[in-house]
Design a protein around this motif. Structure first.
Motif, PDB file in Angstrom:
ATOM      1  N   TYR A  16      -6.121  13.324  -1.065  1.00  0.00           N
ATOM      2  CA  TYR A  16      -5.393  11.920  -0.886  1.00  0.00           C
ATOM      3  C   TYR A  16      -5.914  10.804  -1.638  1.00  0.00           C
ATOM      4  CZ  TYR A  16      -4.762  14.307   3.569  1.00  0.00           C
ATOM      5  OH  TYR A  16      -4.410  15.222   4.485  1.00  0.00           O
ATOM      6  N   LEU A  17      -4.716   9.827  -2.031  1.00  0.00           N
ATOM      7  CA  LEU A  17      -5.085   8.720  -2.709  1.00  0.00           C
ATOM      8  C   LEU A  17      -4.439   7.459  -1.912  1.00  0.00           C
ATOM      9  CD1 LEU A  17      -6.756   7.484  -5.492  1.00  0.00           C
ATOM     10  CD2 LEU A  17      -4.489   7.456  -6.255  1.00  0.00           C
ATOM     11  N   GLN A  18      -5.505   6.819  -1.089  1.00  0.00           N
ATOM     12  CA  GLN A  18      -4.934   5.400  -0.650  1.00  0.00           C
ATOM     13  C   GLN A  18      -5.071   4.416  -1.436  1.00  0.00           C
ATOM     14  OE1 GLN A  18      -3.825   5.094   2.776  1.00  0.00           O
ATOM     15  NE2 GLN A  18      -3.380   2.994   1.932  1.00  0.00           N
ATOM     16  N   MET A  19      -3.768   3.858  -1.943  1.00  0.00           N
ATOM     17  CA  MET A  19      -3.650   2.808  -2.992  1.00  0.00           C
ATOM     18  C   MET A  19      -3.283   1.503  -2.292  1.00  0.00           C
ATOM     19  SD  MET A  19      -1.603   4.838  -5.743  1.00  0.00           S
ATOM     20  CE  MET A  19      -0.177   4.705  -5.053  1.00  0.00           C
ATOM     21  N   ASN A  20      -4.366   0.379  -2.117  1.00  0.00           N
ATOM     22  CA  ASN A  20      -4.056  -0.803  -1.547  1.00  0.00           C
ATOM     23  C   ASN A  20      -4.033  -2.049  -2.490  1.00  0.00           C
ATOM     24  OD1 ASN A  20      -4.382   0.442   0.983  1.00  0.00           O
ATOM     25  ND2 ASN A  20      -6.610   0.190   1.205  1.00  0.00           N
ATOM     26  N   SER A  21      -3.370  -3.151  -2.314  1.00  0.00           N
ATOM     27  CA  SER A  21      -3.504  -4.196  -3.075  1.00  0.00           C
ATOM     28  C   SER A  21      -2.781  -3.855  -4.379  1.00  0.00           C
ATOM     29  CB  SER A  21      -4.730  -4.730  -3.292  1.00  0.00           C
ATOM     30  OG  SER A  21      -5.367  -5.358  -2.145  1.00  0.00           O
ATOM     31  N   LEU A  22      -1.718  -3.135  -4.241  1.00  0.00           N
ATOM     32  CA  LEU A  22      -1.035  -2.593  -5.572  1.00  0.00           C
ATOM     33  C   LEU A  22      -0.576  -3.623  -6.383  1.00  0.00           C
ATOM     34  CD1 LEU A  22       0.874   0.567  -3.808  1.00  0.00           C
ATOM     35  CD2 LEU A  22      -0.774   0.666  -5.932  1.00  0.00           C
ATOM     36  N   LYS A  23      -0.765  -3.254  -7.700  1.00  0.00           N
ATOM     37  CA  LYS A  23       0.009  -4.430  -8.823  1.00  0.00           C
ATOM     38  C   LYS A  23       1.097  -3.890  -9.732  1.00  0.00           C
ATOM     39  CE  LYS A  23      -4.768  -6.035  -9.255  1.00  0.00           C
ATOM     40  NZ  LYS A  23      -5.803  -6.140 -10.136  1.00  0.00           N
ATOM     41  N   PRO A  24       1.949  -4.516 -10.243  1.00  0.00           N
ATOM     42  CA  PRO A  24       2.912  -4.033 -11.140  1.00  0.00           C
ATOM     43  C   PRO A  24       2.495  -2.925 -11.955  1.00  0.00           C
ATOM     44  CG  PRO A  24       3.396  -6.334 -10.688  1.00  0.00           C
ATOM     45  CD  PRO A  24       2.018  -6.066 -10.083  1.00  0.00           C
ATOM     46  N   GLU A  25       1.148  -3.557 -12.631  1.00  0.00           N
ATOM     47  CA  GLU A  25       0.422  -2.602 -13.739  1.00  0.00           C
ATOM     48  C   GLU A  25       0.269  -1.088 -13.118  1.00  0.00           C
ATOM     49  OE1 GLU A  25      -0.206  -5.621 -12.940  1.00  0.00           O
ATOM     50  OE2 GLU A  25      -2.409  -6.166 -13.238  1.00  0.00           O
ATOM     51  N   ASP A  26       0.110  -0.987 -11.818  1.00  0.00           N
ATOM     52  CA  ASP A  26      -0.060   0.257 -11.207  1.00  0.00           C
ATOM     53  C   ASP A  26       1.148   1.102 -11.370  1.00  0.00           C
ATOM     54  OD1 ASP A  26      -1.994  -1.227  -8.678  1.00  0.00           O
ATOM     55  OD2 ASP A  26      -2.812  -0.406 -10.330  1.00  0.00           O
ATOM     56  N   THR A  27       2.049   0.682 -11.570  1.00  0.00           N
ATOM     57  CA  THR A  27       3.575   1.656 -11.771  1.00  0.00           C
ATOM     58  C   THR A  27       3.146   2.634 -12.717  1.00  0.00           C
ATOM     59  OG1 THR A  27       4.936  -0.112 -11.243  1.00  0.00           O
ATOM     60  CG2 THR A  27       5.848   1.472 -12.537  1.00  0.00           C
ATOM     61  N   SER A  39       0.665  -1.208  -0.219  1.00  0.00           N
ATOM     62  CA  SER A  39       0.003   0.027  -0.188  1.00  0.00           C
ATOM     63  C   SER A  39       0.796   1.194  -0.050  1.00  0.00           C
ATOM     64  CB  SER A  39      -0.816   0.006   1.297  1.00  0.00           C
ATOM     65  OG  SER A  39      -1.715  -1.063   1.272  1.00  0.00           O
ATOM     66  N   LEU A  40       0.383   2.390  -0.461  1.00  0.00           N
ATOM     67  CA  LEU A  40       0.890   3.569  -0.296  1.00  0.00           C
ATOM     68  C   LEU A  40      -0.314   4.591  -0.354  1.00  0.00           C
ATOM     69  CD1 LEU A  40       3.576   3.672  -3.415  1.00  0.00           C
ATOM     70  CD2 LEU A  40       4.076   3.744  -0.643  1.00  0.00           C
ATOM     71  N   ARG A  41      -0.043   5.801   0.340  1.00  0.00           N
ATOM     72  CA  ARG A  41      -0.754   6.625   0.304  1.00  0.00           C
ATOM     73  C   ARG A  41      -0.203   8.068  -0.361  1.00  0.00           C
ATOM     74  NH1 ARG A  41      -4.165  10.084   5.082  1.00  0.00           N
ATOM     75  NH2 ARG A  41      -2.179  11.044   5.336  1.00  0.00           N
ATOM     76  N   LEU A  42      -0.749   8.683  -1.367  1.00  0.00           N
ATOM     77  CA  LEU A  42      -0.437   9.782  -2.178  1.00  0.00           C
ATOM     78  C   LEU A  42      -1.219  10.958  -1.652  1.00  0.00           C
ATOM     79  CD1 LEU A  42      -0.246   8.680  -5.788  1.00  0.00           C
ATOM     80  CD2 LEU A  42       1.298   8.192  -3.885  1.00  0.00           C
TER      81      LEU A  42
END
Length: 124
Positions: free
Chosen positions: A80-91, A17-20
């Motif tokens: 904010y943008l909370q990003m969970n369960s990130l995938k390589p295609e989210d790069t 996860s990351l939070r932008l």
């Protein structure tokens, strides 16, 4: 004019996860709907999410629905943008922007005052 500065990107493993954050300065931030877009290498910039001026409604791209959450804190002039369960295609490089027209919510042509972007890299 609203000036935008994104932060919070980085390198994360798949499933993480990351939070932008997108900090705004200038004219009244709370008057505007705010959007997040992203651009992967060699691809066009694509819509990710948008939130209404008061935070009461939001809309997501199908590719991130159920994994990402957009929110805002008008007292802090931040979205904010909370990003969970990130995938390589989210790069991608992630950008925030102010929504300036209301014809097609997913079109980058409706947005302006783009920030400089923050890099998100998801490793497999």
């Amino acid at each position: 004019q609203v000036q935008l500065v994104e932060s919070g990107g980085g390198l994360v493993q798949a499933g993480g996860s990351l939070r932008l954050s997108c900090a705004a300065s200038g004219r009244t931030f709370s008057d505007y709907d705010m959007g997040w877009f992203r651009q992967a290498p060699g691809k066009e910039r694509e819509f990710v999410a948008v939130i209404s001026w008061n935070g009461g409604s939001s809309y997501y791209a199908d590719s991130v629905k159920g994994r990402f959450t957009i929110s805002r804190g008008n007292a802090k002039n931040t979205v904010y943008l909370q990003m969970n369960s990130l995938k390589p295609e989210d790069t991608a490089v992630y950008y925030c922007a102010v929504r300036q027209s209301f014809r097609q919510v997913t079109s980058e042509n409706e947005y302006g005052n783009w920030g400089q972007g923050t890099q998100v890299t998801v490793s497999s």
